[in-house]
Write a protein that holds these residues in place. Structure first.
Motif, PDB file in Angstrom:
ATOM      1  N   PHE A 186      58.759 -10.039  44.442  1.00  0.00           N
ATOM      2  CA  PHE A 186      57.626 -10.453  45.276  1.00  0.00           C
ATOM      3  C   PHE A 186      56.642 -11.309  44.478  1.00  0.00           C
ATOM      4  O   PHE A 186      56.564 -11.216  43.253  1.00  0.00           O
ATOM      5  CB  PHE A 186      56.894  -9.228  45.832  1.00  0.00           C
ATOM      6  N   ASP A 187      55.887 -12.147  45.213  1.00  0.00           N
ATOM      7  CA  ASP A 187      54.789 -12.900  44.596  1.00  0.00           C
ATOM      8  C   ASP A 187      53.619 -11.946  44.392  1.00  0.00           C
ATOM      9  O   ASP A 187      53.180 -11.282  45.341  1.00  0.00           O
ATOM     10  CB  ASP A 187      54.350 -14.060  45.498  1.00  0.00           C
ATOM     11  N   VAL A 188      53.124 -11.890  43.162  1.00  0.00           N
ATOM     12  CA  VAL A 188      52.053 -10.943  42.838  1.00  0.00           C
ATOM     13  C   VAL A 188      50.918 -11.665  42.118  1.00  0.00           C
ATOM     14  O   VAL A 188      51.132 -12.373  41.135  1.00  0.00           O
ATOM     15  CB  VAL A 188      52.569  -9.794  41.934  1.00  0.00           C
ATOM     16  N   LEU A 189      49.700 -11.460  42.626  1.00  0.00           N
ATOM     17  CA  LEU A 189      48.483 -11.927  41.960  1.00  0.00           C
ATOM     18  C   LEU A 189      47.828 -10.724  41.290  1.00  0.00           C
ATOM     19  O   LEU A 189      47.543  -9.717  41.947  1.00  0.00           O
ATOM     20  CB  LEU A 189      47.511 -12.542  42.972  1.00  0.00           C
ATOM     21  N   ALA A 190      47.616 -10.807  39.984  1.00  0.00           N
ATOM     22  CA  ALA A 190      46.932  -9.742  39.247  1.00  0.00           C
ATOM     23  C   ALA A 190      45.498 -10.187  38.972  1.00  0.00           C
ATOM     24  O   ALA A 190      45.263 -11.319  38.527  1.00  0.00           O
ATOM     25  CB  ALA A 190      47.658  -9.464  37.940  1.00  0.00           C
ATOM     26  N   VAL A 191      44.544  -9.285  39.254  1.00  0.00           N
ATOM     27  CA  VAL A 191      43.122  -9.605  39.078  1.00  0.00           C
ATOM     28  C   VAL A 191      42.469  -8.507  38.240  1.00  0.00           C
ATOM     29  O   VAL A 191      42.663  -7.320  38.506  1.00  0.00           O
ATOM     30  CB  VAL A 191      42.398  -9.711  40.437  1.00  0.00           C
ATOM     31  N   ASP A 192      41.686  -8.921  37.245  1.00  0.00           N
ATOM     32  CA  ASP A 192      40.919  -7.956  36.463  1.00  0.00           C
ATOM     33  C   ASP A 192      39.750  -8.694  35.823  1.00  0.00           C
ATOM     34  O   ASP A 192      39.851  -9.894  35.530  1.00  0.00           O
ATOM     35  CB  ASP A 192      41.792  -7.315  35.379  1.00  0.00           C
ATOM     36  N   ALA A 193      38.637  -7.982  35.612  1.00  0.00           N
ATOM     37  CA  ALA A 193      37.473  -8.602  34.977  1.00  0.00           C
ATOM     38  C   ALA A 193      37.727  -8.868  33.502  1.00  0.00           C
ATOM     39  O   ALA A 193      37.090  -9.734  32.895  1.00  0.00           O
ATOM     40  CB  ALA A 193      36.250  -7.699  35.147  1.00  0.00           C
ATOM     41  N   SER A 194      38.674  -8.134  32.906  1.00  0.00           N
ATOM     42  CA  SER A 194      38.954  -8.259  31.471  1.00  0.00           C
ATOM     43  C   SER A 194      39.940  -9.392  31.201  1.00  0.00           C
ATOM     44  O   SER A 194      41.075  -9.371  31.681  1.00  0.00           O
ATOM     45  CB  SER A 194      39.511  -6.940  30.936  1.00  0.00           C
ATOM     46  N   GLU A 195      39.496 -10.345  30.403  1.00  0.00           N
ATOM     47  CA  GLU A 195      40.354 -11.477  30.027  1.00  0.00           C
ATOM     48  C   GLU A 195      41.563 -10.984  29.229  1.00  0.00           C
ATOM     49  O   GLU A 195      42.683 -11.488  29.393  1.00  0.00           O
ATOM     50  CB  GLU A 195      39.535 -12.465  29.184  1.00  0.00           C
ATOM     51  N   ARG A 243      43.158  -8.031  29.412  1.00  0.00           N
ATOM     52  CA  ARG A 243      44.164  -7.412  30.294  1.00  0.00           C
ATOM     53  C   ARG A 243      44.940  -8.463  31.074  1.00  0.00           C
ATOM     54  O   ARG A 243      46.140  -8.319  31.301  1.00  0.00           O
ATOM     55  CB  ARG A 243      43.485  -6.431  31.247  1.00  0.00           C
ATOM     56  N   ILE A 244      44.237  -9.518  31.483  1.00  0.00           N
ATOM     57  CA  ILE A 244      44.895 -10.593  32.233  1.00  0.00           C
ATOM     58  C   ILE A 244      45.909 -11.315  31.349  1.00  0.00           C
ATOM     59  O   ILE A 244      47.024 -11.638  31.777  1.00  0.00           O
ATOM     60  CB  ILE A 244      43.847 -11.574  32.808  1.00  0.00           C
ATOM     61  N   GLN A 245      45.560 -11.529  30.085  1.00  0.00           N
ATOM     62  CA  GLN A 245      46.492 -12.176  29.160  1.00  0.00           C
ATOM     63  C   GLN A 245      47.738 -11.309  28.957  1.00  0.00           C
ATOM     64  O   GLN A 245      48.855 -11.826  28.854  1.00  0.00           O
ATOM     65  CB  GLN A 245      45.798 -12.427  27.819  1.00  0.00           C
ATOM     66  N   GLU A 246      47.550  -9.997  28.937  1.00  0.00           N
ATOM     67  CA  GLU A 246      48.673  -9.079  28.714  1.00  0.00           C
ATOM     68  C   GLU A 246      49.650  -9.064  29.885  1.00  0.00           C
ATOM     69  O   GLU A 246      50.855  -8.895  29.702  1.00  0.00           O
ATOM     70  CB  GLU A 246      48.138  -7.659  28.466  1.00  0.00           C
ATOM     71  N   ILE A 247      49.135  -9.251  31.116  1.00  0.00           N
ATOM     72  CA  ILE A 247      49.996  -9.159  32.308  1.00  0.00           C
ATOM     73  C   ILE A 247      50.487 -10.543  32.756  1.00  0.00           C
ATOM     74  O   ILE A 247      51.444 -10.645  33.530  1.00  0.00           O
ATOM     75  CB  ILE A 247      49.230  -8.472  33.478  1.00  0.00           C
ATOM     76  N   ALA A 248      49.865 -11.610  32.248  1.00  0.00           N
ATOM     77  CA  ALA A 248      50.100 -12.967  32.770  1.00  0.00           C
ATOM     78  C   ALA A 248      51.571 -13.364  32.843  1.00  0.00           C
ATOM     79  O   ALA A 248      52.014 -13.966  33.823  1.00  0.00           O
ATOM     80  CB  ALA A 248      49.326 -13.981  31.938  1.00  0.00           C
ATOM     81  N   GLY A 249      52.351 -13.015  31.832  1.00  0.00           N
ATOM     82  CA  GLY A 249      53.746 -13.426  31.823  1.00  0.00           C
ATOM     83  C   GLY A 249      54.657 -12.592  32.711  1.00  0.00           C
ATOM     84  O   GLY A 249      55.848 -12.905  32.846  1.00  0.00           O
ATOM     85  N   THR A 292      53.263 -13.440  39.124  1.00  0.00           N
ATOM     86  CA  THR A 292      53.229 -14.847  39.574  1.00  0.00           C
ATOM     87  C   THR A 292      51.954 -15.541  39.119  1.00  0.00           C
ATOM     88  O   THR A 292      51.978 -16.656  38.601  1.00  0.00           O
ATOM     89  CB  THR A 292      53.321 -14.897  41.116  1.00  0.00           C
ATOM     90  N   HIS A 293      50.815 -14.882  39.341  1.00  0.00           N
ATOM     91  CA  HIS A 293      49.507 -15.424  38.926  1.00  0.00           C
ATOM     92  C   HIS A 293      48.671 -14.281  38.365  1.00  0.00           C
ATOM     93  O   HIS A 293      48.754 -13.147  38.860  1.00  0.00           O
ATOM     94  CB  HIS A 293      48.756 -16.044  40.107  1.00  0.00           C
ATOM     95  N   ALA A 294      47.858 -14.581  37.380  1.00  0.00           N
ATOM     96  CA  ALA A 294      46.947 -13.589  36.813  1.00  0.00           C
ATOM     97  C   ALA A 294      45.597 -14.259  36.591  1.00  0.00           C
ATOM     98  O   ALA A 294      45.530 -15.323  35.971  1.00  0.00           O
ATOM     99  CB  ALA A 294      47.497 -13.040  35.505  1.00  0.00           C
ATOM    100  N   VAL A 295      44.542 -13.647  37.130  1.00  0.00           N
ATOM    101  CA  VAL A 295      43.221 -14.278  37.099  1.00  0.00           C
ATOM    102  C   VAL A 295      42.166 -13.274  36.660  1.00  0.00           C
ATOM    103  O   VAL A 295      42.121 -12.146  37.153  1.00  0.00           O
ATOM    104  CB  VAL A 295      42.836 -14.824  38.500  1.00  0.00           C
ATOM    105  N   SER A 296      41.303 -13.704  35.747  1.00  0.00           N
ATOM    106  CA  SER A 296      40.160 -12.882  35.349  1.00  0.00           C
ATOM    107  C   SER A 296      39.017 -13.178  36.309  1.00  0.00           C
ATOM    108  O   SER A 296      38.551 -14.323  36.403  1.00  0.00           O
ATOM    109  CB  SER A 296      39.751 -13.216  33.915  1.00  0.00           C
ATOM    110  N   SER A 297      38.600 -12.143  37.062  1.00  0.00           N
ATOM    111  CA  SER A 297      37.568 -12.356  38.078  1.00  0.00           C
ATOM    112  C   SER A 297      36.872 -11.045  38.399  1.00  0.00           C
ATOM    113  O   SER A 297      37.454  -9.967  38.227  1.00  0.00           O
ATOM    114  CB  SER A 297      38.207 -12.939  39.350  1.00  0.00           C
ATOM    115  N   ASP A 298      35.633 -11.142  38.863  1.00  0.00           N
ATOM    116  CA  ASP A 298      34.860  -9.969  39.271  1.00  0.00           C
ATOM    117  C   ASP A 298      35.151  -9.683  40.741  1.00  0.00           C
ATOM    118  O   ASP A 298      34.778 -10.455  41.621  1.00  0.00           O
ATOM    119  CB  ASP A 298      33.364 -10.243  39.067  1.00  0.00           C
ATOM    120  N   SER A 299      35.824  -8.556  41.016  1.00  0.00           N
ATOM    121  CA  SER A 299      36.241  -8.268  42.393  1.00  0.00           C
ATOM    122  C   SER A 299      35.083  -7.840  43.289  1.00  0.00           C
ATOM    123  O   SER A 299      35.251  -7.719  44.500  1.00  0.00           O
ATOM    124  CB  SER A 299      37.317  -7.177  42.407  1.00  0.00           C
ATOM    125  N   THR A 300      33.897  -7.607  42.696  1.00  0.00           N
ATOM    126  CA  THR A 300      32.732  -7.256  43.532  1.00  0.00           C
ATOM    127  C   THR A 300      31.945  -8.515  43.921  1.00  0.00           C
ATOM    128  O   THR A 300      30.899  -8.416  44.554  1.00  0.00           O
ATOM    129  CB  THR A 300      31.796  -6.275  42.792  1.00  0.00           C
TER     130      THR A 300
END
Length: 220
Positions: free
Chosen positions: A27-36, A38-44, A47-55
């Protein structure tokens, strides 16, 4: 038919596990977390990994979060962020919102503000561990309501060689055998005369008290 698209918010242990599993299933998966980090660890792995504030509503809107079929909110300790993120996702019109809850009260709040499904990974893991301690034959234990659960039970030494008719689990314990798994293949309509073999796994549904009686009757 288009593949479902998933977004997972919160890359703690639970969120990372969900994102990796969904991605591994194709499946296509977007991973979101405020921590840069954690995003680097999951990026590979997604499908997409983005550092962002979900609030931040505008940040989620910019990610096109409303276009995802399912969003999993896996935020761990920060209950306030979990609730606020769920509210924003609801307002943005996300079709299905699944949220990890820390405790029962948190879960009730999430249900009231529009979460489609609330999951309790810590509580559910605790249930599995407790039941496995009572009987090592219990492989899985899932609550399906306040009263009923489904249990996967490896055929105990006392069960091997017996058939369902002889075991008479329904009459003795008030539980129903839904299926028997043998060597990875599931028989969803087992015959009463089918004899259990070593390694067979019974999938049983029943009231919690009745399942406990069954567990205690076959502890080994």
């Amino acid at each position: 038919m288009a593949k479902k698209q998933y977004a997972v918010i919160g890359m703690g242990r639970f969120g990372t596990s969900v994102a990796k599993e969904l991605s591994g299933m194709g499946f296509d998966v977007l991973a979101v977390d405020a921590s840069e980090q954690r995003i680097q660890e999951i990026a590979g792995l997604v499908t997409h990994a983005v550092s962002s504030d979900s609030t931040d509503e505008e940040a989620l809107r910019a990610l096109g979060i409303r276009n995802f079929d399912v969003v999993v909110v896996a935020i761990g300790e920060d209950i306030q962020s979990s609730i606020l993120t769920t509210l924003i996702l609801k307002d943005l019109g996300v079709p299905v919102i699944i949220v990890k809850a820390k405790n029962e009260l948190h879960g009730k709040v999430l249900g009231k503000i529009g979460a489609d499904k609330v999951i309790f990974p810590e509580r559910d893991m605790g249930l599995r561990v407790a039941h496995h301690l009572v009987s090592p034959n219990i492989l899985e234990y899932i609550e399906v309501s306040d009263d009923y659960s489904i249990m996967e039970m490896k055929a105990s030494s006392e069960m091997i060689g017996m058939n369902l008719k002889e075991l008479d689990i329904r009459a003795r314990f008030g539980c129903n055998v839904m299926g028997i798994r043998t060597n990875g293949s599931m028989n969803i309509s087992p015959h009463p005369e089918d004899r259990l073999r070593a390694g067979d796994v019974l999938v049983i549904v029943g009231q919690k008290n009745d399942l406990t009686k069954l567990e205690l009757a076959y502890p080994k």
